[in-house]
Design a protein around this motif. Structure first.
Motif, short mmCIF file in Angstrom:
data_model
loop_
_atom_site.label_atom_id
_atom_site.label_comp_id
_atom_site.label_asym_id
_atom_site.label_seq_id
_atom_site.Cartn_x
_atom_site.Cartn_y
_atom_site.Cartn_z
N PRO A 435 34.54 -8.45 -11.94
CA PRO A 435 34.01 -7.39 -11.07
C PRO A 435 34.63 -6.04 -11.41
N LEU A 436 34.01 -5.38 -12.36
CA LEU A 436 34.56 -4.13 -12.83
C LEU A 436 33.42 -3.15 -13.06
N LYS A 437 33.52 -1.97 -12.47
CA LYS A 437 32.51 -0.93 -12.68
C LYS A 437 33.25 0.36 -12.98
N LEU A 438 32.90 0.97 -14.10
CA LEU A 438 33.66 2.13 -14.55
C LEU A 438 32.77 3.32 -14.77
N SER A 439 33.41 4.42 -15.14
CA SER A 439 32.65 5.64 -15.26
C SER A 439 32.14 5.88 -16.69
N HIS A 599 27.57 -1.27 -15.46
CA HIS A 599 28.99 -1.44 -15.79
C HIS A 599 29.68 -0.08 -15.95
N TRP A 600 28.96 0.85 -16.60
CA TRP A 600 29.45 2.23 -16.68
C TRP A 600 28.43 3.14 -16.04
N LYS A 601 28.92 4.18 -15.38
CA LYS A 601 28.00 5.17 -14.83
C LYS A 601 27.38 5.99 -15.93
#
Ligand code: SF4
Ligand code: SF4
Ligand code: SF4
Lengths: 663, 178
Positions: A435-439, A599-601
């Protein structure tokens, strides 16, 4: 004589109840090493693409790594290979602990299961005596409970047991195979074991494992031990504690969870909670862990003690390692006390600690958003924690909505429809991810996520720092004793990497550098998986004791196979390509090589396409991610090329074009 | 006549069960060192140290192989220490008929720890990086002739049990075998 390996596999036909001991071909060892490498060769040869995960023709292979059972520190992995019910591709989950060495001491390198037993059975391997035995009394029993009962019943306290719990028996798509301190959790291999009617494999062995050049091998082992001591005394400065030392992430030892709890997502991989880790929480969670943890424990022949025995007041004792410590707590927006309690039950049920909490949180999200209704959750408790216990039970028993959720978020969403797909947002190739969401897009991680067929980032990443250190002088210092790099150029890649400005992500490392870095990272993991070496002393941490420079020597001195860096690199490339080929034959293509959309913005479609193009090229794959005829032939995989042409996956014309370009 | 006093270094291994993580590296290196040729194979079942291990009950006891005994002991008790239950055999160093430990798996011949004869330090200690095993050396004054005395005590007890004639017979037979 065979060295390091035993030279025998067990072939178990569960349909007929037949046990056979077969001699293996030493040539295969030379080409594919062992563990994952030779597992994959068997899968390719014997499991055609039409075979469904729950078909009797699907194989379930327990392979000990080539060097398991030798004195090489930390070499204890069992690589379990089958077709995953969730991804329908090849699953190869691994477990540490004590099982693989015991199998070697019993005189076997692998156990290959085929068919399906009409009733629940277990396999008892006691040196030369191998029996399929009735397990009806173990039906519905927990995985740890099962191991205890079997050891007692067989009067073999030293036997090692790999078992499934109720989740595996009921074919939950993310069921694990548990082995006391360790488990093989990813890909739903426990469901295949359950489908085959196999509750457990018990093994006890008291035979020798031979070394080809004993004194050379022992000198290498002693060097590794010396290096471990040096690394333990000199943690890497400037990185967070779990990345500073060796071993699997030391989640059982480390109390400071600021990084995980504030950077990873809570719930169904949704919410980032900055500022969560207060002094008060730190105190409370530390206390919980201190009370629960009886002892830090190791796998076979390893000093790193990454696991722990956990005794929550009022609950049976179990063992745990790594990130499962937090996944349930965070999935349910709860605390560590709850996390460790529900994990006890989940371990007995035999469930993957990554997927399970996300699936449950996903189910509740659907309820909150009106996609599922109250009627789908009859008699569900009102309180948050109670709901998770309720769902856990429904899932492993496959009751009501649990029967749908038991297939994981991807398949559940498809079945539920009504917009549910949007909530199954954290998958790669249908499999739940960290559970990882990054910029900002990180090119290295993009490639690893996209192309890593192990489906789990922790089993692909490593070696290369996750981010640049802020100051150039720190980066230079880091490179001073960085002996593990396969080529000096990697040091320059790192030294020039900046947090901001021109030389920062996403455009630095450049496409070419990124490909090199990812290729190196992946290669080391694949070597580990063939040798049976724990990634915690090799491909995962920074500056590990095992690396591309000493591995060939270990293989030469241990297995008596002449080896150098080039030959080893080529071997790893061979079975890595074969894994790819196996999945390509099952329909995987470029379209599947992609991280979760969110996953990345900040995404960069052009750069991403460029990265994939370049990486495929480096790997010898065409633009659709299919290994080319030429590269297959170079690796001695002509039989794959022929099969591809026969099936129309590659055409002669296409290949002629490829050959022309490279000529 | 009693002999003079003589200084002798006694090497003992101190075992800290609290530090043991159950990895069995000690078993690996011991069996490897005693393989013939040295290090040519390994097999924990041949090790002269055994880790009695029961993780769910938090039992971790590394035991060194001691003497060979012909008969197993009569009563076997259980110990409870710090709330953990141990079989008496958990602490016993004997190579005895009631268990497989400390016997060669194929021949059944007894095994005994020899402190890694010829090495600078016991290898199990060297390989136990977490310091559950540590060497302690101490000097002790022993009287020369003590061994002779011990031997005589032993013989006497045997003679008591079997009668002197039988012992003599046995010794004659044994010496003819050599
Ligand atoms: S490093 Fe940790 S996980 Fe890996 S073998 Fe050692 S104890 Fe097991
Ligand atoms: S090497 Fe040390 S820690 Fe490992 S089992 Fe032996 S005594 Fe215990
Ligand atoms: S001191 Fe040497 S012989 Fe004795 S148990 Fe340890 S390794 Fe084996």
């Amino acid at each position: 004589m065979r060295y390091a390996e035993t030279g025998f596999n067990l072939e178990i036909d569960l349909t007929r109840g037949n046990v056979e001991k077969v001699v293996t071909d030493p040539k295969d060892t030379e080409l594919y090493l062992g563990g994952l490498g030779t597992n994959t060769k068997i899968m390719w040869d014997r499991v055609p693409p039409e075979v469904e995960p729950f078909s009797p023709e699907n194989l379930l292979i327990f392979g000990a790594g080539l060097l398991c059972g030798t004195p090489a520190t930390g070499c204890n992995r069992t690589i379990i290979t089958t077709i995953s019910p969730q991804t329908k591709l090849m699953a190869f989950s691994m477990m540490g602990g004590f099982w693989a060495p015991e199998l070697k001491y019993a005189g076997y390198d692998k156990v290959v299961f085929r068919g399906k037993s009409p009733k629940l059975v277990y396999l008892w391997i006691n040196n030369d005596k191998v029996e399929i035995r009735d397990a009806s009394h173990l039906k519905g029993k927990g995985s740890i409970e099962t191991a205890e009962i079997l050891r007692k019943e067989l009067k073999e306290p030293k036997a090692q047991v790999a078992a499934i719990g109720m989740a595996g028996e009921n074919r939950v798509y993310y069921a694990s195979i548990e082995q006391g301190r360790s488990s093989a959790s990813r890909g739903g291999i426990g469901a295949v074991m359950g489908d085959k009617g196999l509750k457990a494999i018990v093994v006890r062995g008291t035979k020798d494992i031979n070394l080809s050049q004993p004194s050379e091998f022992m000198a290498l082992c002693n060097e590794v031990l010396e290096y471990i001591k040096i690394r333990e005394d000199n943690p890497i400065p400037g990185v967070m504690p779990i990345l500073a030392g060796l071993g699997s992430p030391q989640e059982m030892k480390v109390h400071d969870e600021k990084w995980h709890t504030e950077n990873f997502m809570w719930g169904n991989s949704r919410t980032r909670r900055k500022g969560f880790w207060t002094d008060e929480i730190a105190k409370e969670w530390t206390e919980t862990m201190e009370t629960a943890r009886t002892r830090l424990i190791s796998c076979f022949n390893c000093p790193m003690k990454c696991g722990a025995t956990i005794s929550m007041p009022g609950l049976p004792t179990y063992m745990m390692k790594c990130f499962t410590k937090l996944t349930y707590a965070m999935g349910a927006f709860s605390d560590l006390d709850f996390g460790l309690r529900i994990a006890q039950l989940a371990t007995e049920y035999g469930l993957d600690g990554f997927s399970t909490p996300q699936v449950m949180a996903f189910g509740l999200e659907l309820l909150e958003n009106g996609i599922l209704s109250k009627e789908d959750f009859p008699e569900m408790p009102e309180d948050n924690e109670g709901r998770f216990y309720y769902l856990l039970d429904k899932i492993v028993r496959r009751e009501g909505i649990g029967d749908v959720l038991a297939n994981g978020t991807y398949w559940a969403a498809k079945e539920i429809g009504n917009g549910a797909e949007e909530y199954a947002h954290n998958n790669i190739k249908k499999h739940e991810q960290l559970p990882l969401k990054l910029s900002m897009l990180n090119p290295i991680y993009f490639l690893m996520y996209a192309t890593g067929e192990k489906m789990n980032i922790t089993q692909i990443e490593g070696q290369f720092p996750q981010a640049p250190f802020p100051k150039r002088e720190h980066r230079e210092k880091f490179c001073e004793d960085w002996i593990q790099v396969p080529d000096e150029k990697f040091k320059q890649y790192f030294i020039d990497w900046e947090l901001r400005g021109e030389n920062s992500i996403p455009y630095y490392p450049t496409v070419e550098m990124t490909c090199d870095i990812v290729d190196w990272q992946e290669r080391m993991h694949y070597i580990d998986d063939a040798l049976g070496q724990c990634a915690g002393l090799s491909s995962f941490p920074l500056k590990p004791p095992y690396h591309i420079h000493n591995y060939p020597k270990f293989i030469s001195a241990g297995a008596g196979i002449e080896m150098d860096e080039e030959k080893l690199t080529q071997a790893a490339k061979r079975y890595r390509t074969l894994v790819r080929a196996f999945n390509i034959r099952r329909g995987m293509r470029r379209k599947d090589d992609r991280p979760p959309e969110n996953h990345w913005k900040k995404r960069f479609p052009e750069l991403e396409a460029e990265l994939l193009d370049a990486y495929y090229k480096l790997k010898g794959w065409n633009n659709d991610g299919i290994p080319t005829k030429e590269s297959l032939q170079q690796l001695g995989l002509d039989y794959v090329a022929d099969d591809f042409v026969k099936r129309g996956i590659l055409t002669d014309v296409e290949d002629a074009a490829v050959e022309e370009v490279s000529a | 006549m009693k002999g003079d006093k003589k200084k002798k270094t006694i090497k003992t291994i101190k075992i800290d069960v609290d530090k043991c993580n159950g990895c069995r590296a000690c078993e690996v290196i011991c069996s490897s060192f005693h393989a013939a040729p040295k290090y040519s194979s390994n097999n924990p079942a041949r090790s002269r140290i055994r880790v009695i291990r029961d993780p769910l009950r938090d039992v971790y006891v590394p035991v060194y192989a001691g003497e060979y005994t012909v008969a197993e002991c009569a009563g076997r008790d259980k110990y409870t220490i710090d709330g953990k239950e141990y079989d008496e055999c958990s602490f016993c160093r004997a190579s005895c008929p009631s268990r497989d430990d400390f016997k060669e798996p194929d021949s059944g011949l007894p095994l005994k720890c020899d402190m890694c004869e010829g090495e600078d330090e016991p290898l199990c200690v060297k390989w136990c990086l977490v310091d559950a095993l540590q060497v302690e050396e101490r000097e002790e004054e022993v009287e020369e002739g003590e061994e002779q005395e011990e031997l005589e005590t032993g013989l006497e007890s045997l003679a008591d049990k079997y009668g002197m004639d039988k012992i003599k017979d046995a010794i004659t037979r044994l010496s003819q075998k050599d």
